[in-house]
Each structure stands twice: as structure tokens, then as C-alpha cells.
Design a protein around this motif. Structure first.
Motif, PDB file in Angstrom:
ATOM      1  N   SER A 134       0.854  -1.190   0.000  1.00 22.67           N
ATOM      2  CA  SER A 134       0.000   0.000   0.000  1.00 22.67           C
ATOM      3  C   SER A 134       0.889   1.239   0.000  1.00 22.67           C
ATOM      4  CB  SER A 134      -0.897   0.015   1.236  1.00 22.67           C
ATOM      5  OG  SER A 134      -0.120   0.256   2.416  1.00 22.67           O
ATOM      6  N   GLY A 135       0.288   2.398  -0.233  1.00 25.08           N
ATOM      7  CA  GLY A 135       1.058   3.639  -0.239  1.00 25.08           C
ATOM      8  C   GLY A 135       1.750   3.893   1.085  1.00 25.08           C
ATOM      9  N   PRO A 159       5.985  13.636   2.402  1.00 22.81           N
ATOM     10  CA  PRO A 159       5.906  12.180   2.218  1.00 22.81           C
ATOM     11  C   PRO A 159       4.499  11.620   2.293  1.00 22.81           C
ATOM     12  CG  PRO A 159       6.645  12.701   4.440  1.00 22.81           C
ATOM     13  CD  PRO A 159       6.605  14.003   3.686  1.00 22.81           C
ATOM     14  N   LEU A 160       3.544  12.408   2.808  1.00 23.03           N
ATOM     15  CA  LEU A 160       2.172  11.908   2.932  1.00 23.03           C
ATOM     16  C   LEU A 160       1.228  12.521   1.901  1.00 23.03           C
ATOM     17  CD1 LEU A 160       1.843  12.081   6.838  1.00 23.03           C
ATOM     18  CD2 LEU A 160       2.865  10.304   5.422  1.00 23.03           C
ATOM     19  N   ASP A 166      -6.915   7.589   5.183  1.00 22.01           N
ATOM     20  CA  ASP A 166      -6.719   6.344   5.935  1.00 22.01           C
ATOM     21  C   ASP A 166      -5.243   5.960   5.978  1.00 22.01           C
ATOM     22  OD1 ASP A 166      -9.399   6.079   6.524  1.00 22.01           O
ATOM     23  OD2 ASP A 166      -9.823   4.773   4.818  1.00 22.01           O
ATOM     24  N   ARG A 167      -4.536   6.123   4.855  1.00 25.50           N
ATOM     25  CA  ARG A 167      -3.114   5.771   4.824  1.00 25.50           C
ATOM     26  C   ARG A 167      -2.294   6.762   5.654  1.00 25.50           C
ATOM     27  NH1 ARG A 167      -5.670   2.533   2.814  1.00 25.50           N
ATOM     28  NH2 ARG A 167      -5.549   1.934   4.980  1.00 25.50           N
ATOM     29  N   ASP A 356     -11.261  16.273  16.094  1.00 22.27           N
ATOM     30  CA  ASP A 356     -11.352  15.280  15.034  1.00 22.27           C
ATOM     31  C   ASP A 356     -10.102  14.404  15.089  1.00 22.27           C
ATOM     32  OD1 ASP A 356      -9.267  16.664  13.835  1.00 22.27           O
ATOM     33  OD2 ASP A 356     -10.576  17.777  12.496  1.00 22.27           O
ATOM     34  N   ARG A 357     -10.042  13.392  14.209  1.00 15.56           N
ATOM     35  CA  ARG A 357      -8.935  12.441  14.308  1.00 15.56           C
ATOM     36  C   ARG A 357      -7.602  13.074  13.933  1.00 15.56           C
ATOM     37  NH1 ARG A 357      -9.675   8.063   9.401  1.00 15.56           N
ATOM     38  NH2 ARG A 357      -9.616   9.506   7.645  1.00 15.56           N
ATOM     39  N   GLU A 358      -7.618  14.160  13.135  1.00 15.51           N
ATOM     40  CA  GLU A 358      -6.371  14.824  12.812  1.00 15.51           C
ATOM     41  C   GLU A 358      -5.876  15.680  13.973  1.00 15.51           C
ATOM     42  OE1 GLU A 358      -7.015  16.932   9.100  1.00 15.51           O
ATOM     43  OE2 GLU A 358      -5.700  15.478   8.132  1.00 15.51           O
TER      44      GLU A 358
END
Length: 368
Positions: A134-135, A159-160, A166-167, A356-358
């Protein structure tokens, strides 16, 4: 000092003037597209030779045009992770990782293959081919390959950026662990405030080829004026917390900060685990008295320490909440109507959407 930069470089019609110092474990270069972030990391990495200036890493001079010093890139001991993993398709994961060893003399090889594989969680991938990854897995392998060169500095150019949410969520904890445990300082290029808030210990803000701010992440990220191109909702405070308890009946977790307790949606972390929380300035309201009859679960008492204008209609109000600095973005009209001033005690009401999740990470903030 880990990184000391003072340079001038002209590339076509674009001019980069960058001067800053950083002692952070992960220094984020932040700014809009075209601000000079990639040009700067390419100069640090030796891919571009600047017109004039000086760069040192851990007191080792890499560039000093006044003394005619330019260390070639293969002798800089700098690892580089690009937006795309750039793994060799004809080599499996183990072979890709070991390829990094070839660039470091045997007597200088100190990193442990097994330790890096364990840190990045890629032991189960060693016999796989790059095309089957996966990435997020490819980027973890790319990071491992860079670390096995035993670098004095690791550069990561967005890099992201090519990963979906999700990744990104998958790889964040590995970069956090790398930052806290590997002992290799990093420079991360990013245009995401959420990414910088979660990962960085120091931030350098670039705009039109100029450094407009630099310093600890907790200080830089609270100032709305540095992020106006991203929208006012992006700036905010970074708070270090620990998991106090879980409220399974309601699917909630209580985090303990110096400012007080914060209730968020359930996070899958053990009691006592460190968590970094970003409190966005636009998600905080101010009240002169303890609020009553509201749905908000998070209310922190504090004292106003600064009021700064942002634009014609809004102002940043900074609070000291038990030692934690929190910033709220409010209108000028509200400042006047409430009579807000330095030294006034108020209550910060934090909307649930702030978590939030971030906004939640699992690192300790450490050396800021």
C-alpha cells in the motif's frame, strides 16, 4: 544547534531568502505551494547549489559560499524521503532496505536493521515486492531505507501528500515514534496545518521565498496571522495531555491537561498514554462567567494574557489556562462588548468539533 540556515538563491523569477535556526527533533517547513519549501530542502540535501549563504547541520558546515565550501550530497550524511517512495521494483523490501547500507562506510554503520524494521512495523513485509504494498507501507519502507544510511538528518518532502486519509492515519504513529525514539532529527515539508500540528516540534513558515516566522510548534501554530492563506480555522494551540480515563458507556475518553480535563470521542490508547491535542482558535468561544445550560463538555478557566489584531474584523485572544496557552479567534465587536482585556479571567468553551482524528496524536511533545 541541529540546523542553521542563512542563504540566498535565485531560480528563474523566484528568489529564496531563508534565515533560521532550529533545535527541534522534527522541524516542519510550512507554507503554500510555491513558497520555496522544496527548493530549501533540496539545497540542504545538496541537490541544488545556492547562490550565496551558509548551512550547518549539528555544527558541521555543509555550505559556506564565503569560504568556498560545498560538501557534495553523497558526503552529507543526509537521508531523503520523497513524495513518492521510489523503491526499486526489481528488489524486494529487504533488498530495498539494505540498499541504503551501500552508501555508508562499514566503520560508520551504527543503525540496527532489526531495530528500524521493528520501529516502522515492516517485519512482515520483508519478502514482499514494492508493487504489492500500500502507499503507507511503501513510504515506511522508504523511510527505513533512508535511516539505514545512518544519516545525521532526515529530509522528508511531503511524504504523505500522495496518501489518502486512511493511509495518513496509518503512517502518523510511525513518524511520531521515529521522531521520539530514533535520535535522528528530521525536516518535514508540509502544507497541512493538521499534519504540522500533529508531528512537528519546531515550525518554519515560508511565504513567497521568505521566512515569516520560526520557533517552537506550540508558539507558531497559535498565531492566526501566519496561516491566513489557509483560512482562520487552521491556527490554534497545541496541548500536551495524558489519557485519564475512558467512559465506555458514552464512548468517550477524558484527557488530563495542565489546563484541566478534556473530554473527546473514545481513543484507543491505554491510561497514562501521552496525547497531543490541537485546539483550533475558531473552535473556542469565550465567556465571562461559567456557562450554564450548554451542550459543550469542555470548559476551561483562564486569564487573558494577550489580545492581537488579525484583520479588520477579528482578533486573537490568548489565555493562560493552568499553564497551557490557548488562543481564541473572536470578533472585534465581541472584544469590545465583553470588555476583554489583559488580566481578565474568562472561560474558554471548546466545541466538540475541535477533536477530530487529525487533532489527536499520540506523541509526547518533548523538546519544543
Amino acid at each position: 544547534m541541529i540546523l542553521d540556515v542563512d542563504l540566498h538563491h535565485r531560480q528563474g523569477s523566484f528568489t529564496l531568502e531563508a534565515r533560521f535556526q532550529s533545535d527541534g527533533r522534527l522541524t516542519a517547513l510550512f507554507g503554500p505551494s510555491g513558497s520555496g519549501k522544496t527548493t530549501l530542502v533540496n539545497i540542504i540535501g545538496g541537490l541544488v547549489r545556492p547562490d550565496a549563504g551558509r548551512i550547518s547541520v549539528k555544527e558541521r558546515i555543509l555550505i559556506d559560499t564565503a569560504q568556498n565550501i560545498f560538501v557534495p550530497r553523497h558526503r552529507r550524511r543526509i537521508g531523503y524521503v520523497f513524495q513518492e517512495a521510489r523503491l526499486f521494483p526489481h528488489l524486494n523490501v529487504r533488498q530495498n532496505l539494505l540498499f541504503g547500507r551501500f552508501f555508508t562506510p562499514r566503520r560508520e554503520r551504527v543503525s540496527s536493521f532489526d531495530a528500524i524494521v521493528e520501529m516502522l512495523g515492516i517485519a512482515h513485509l520483508l519478502n514482499r515486492w514494492p508493487t504489492t504494498l500500500s502507499g503507507g507501507e511503501r513510504q515506511r519502507v522508504a523511510i527505513g531505507r533512508a535511516l539505514l544510511t545512518d544519516p545525521q538528518l532526515l529530509l522528508m518532502d511531503e511524504p504523505l501528500a500522495s496518501l489518502d486519509e486512511d493511509r495518513k492515519t496509518e503512517i502518523y504513529p510511525y513518524i511520531e515514534r521515529l521522531r521520539d525514539e530514533a535520535g535522528v532529527p528530521m525536516v518535514l515539508v508540509s502544507h497541512s496545518v493538521a499534519e504540522v500540528a500533529r508531528l512537528a516540534t519546531s515550525v518554519v513558515v515560508l511565504n513567497d521565498g521568505r521566512v515569516t516566522a520560526s520557533g517552537p510548534a506550540s508558539e507558531i501554530l497559535r498565531h492566526t496571522r501566519f496561516f491566513q492563506h489557509m483560512g482562520p480555522a487552521e491556527a490554534g494551540a497545541l496541548i500536551e495531555t495524558r489519557v485519564l480515563r475512558h467512559d465506555d458507556a458514552y464512548g468517550l475518553t477524558v484527557l488530563q491537561a495542565a489546563a484541566g480535563a478534556l473530554t473527546v470521542s473514545r481513543v484507543d490508547l491505554p491510561l497514562g498514554a501521552p496525547v497531543r491535542v490541537r485546539l483550533r482558535a475558531r473552535d473556542i468561544m469565550l465567556s465571562l462567567a461559567p456557562p450554564d445550560g450548554m451542550s459543550a463538555l469542555n470548559v476551561l478557566p483562564g486569564t487573558i494574557t494577550a489580545i492581537e489584531p488579525v484583520d479588520a474584523s477579528s482578533m486573537d485572544v490568548t489565555l493562560d489556562c493552568g499553564g497551557d496557552g490557548i488562543v481564541a479567534s473572536v470578533t472585534r465587536k465581541s472584544v469590545e462588548r465583553l470588555g476583554l482585556k489583559v488580566g481578565l479571567p474568562v472561560h474558554a468553551i471548546i466545541k466538540s468539533v475541535a477533536f477530530d482524528r487529525e487533532a489527536l496524536g499520540s506523541p509526547r511533545m518533548g523538546n519544543m
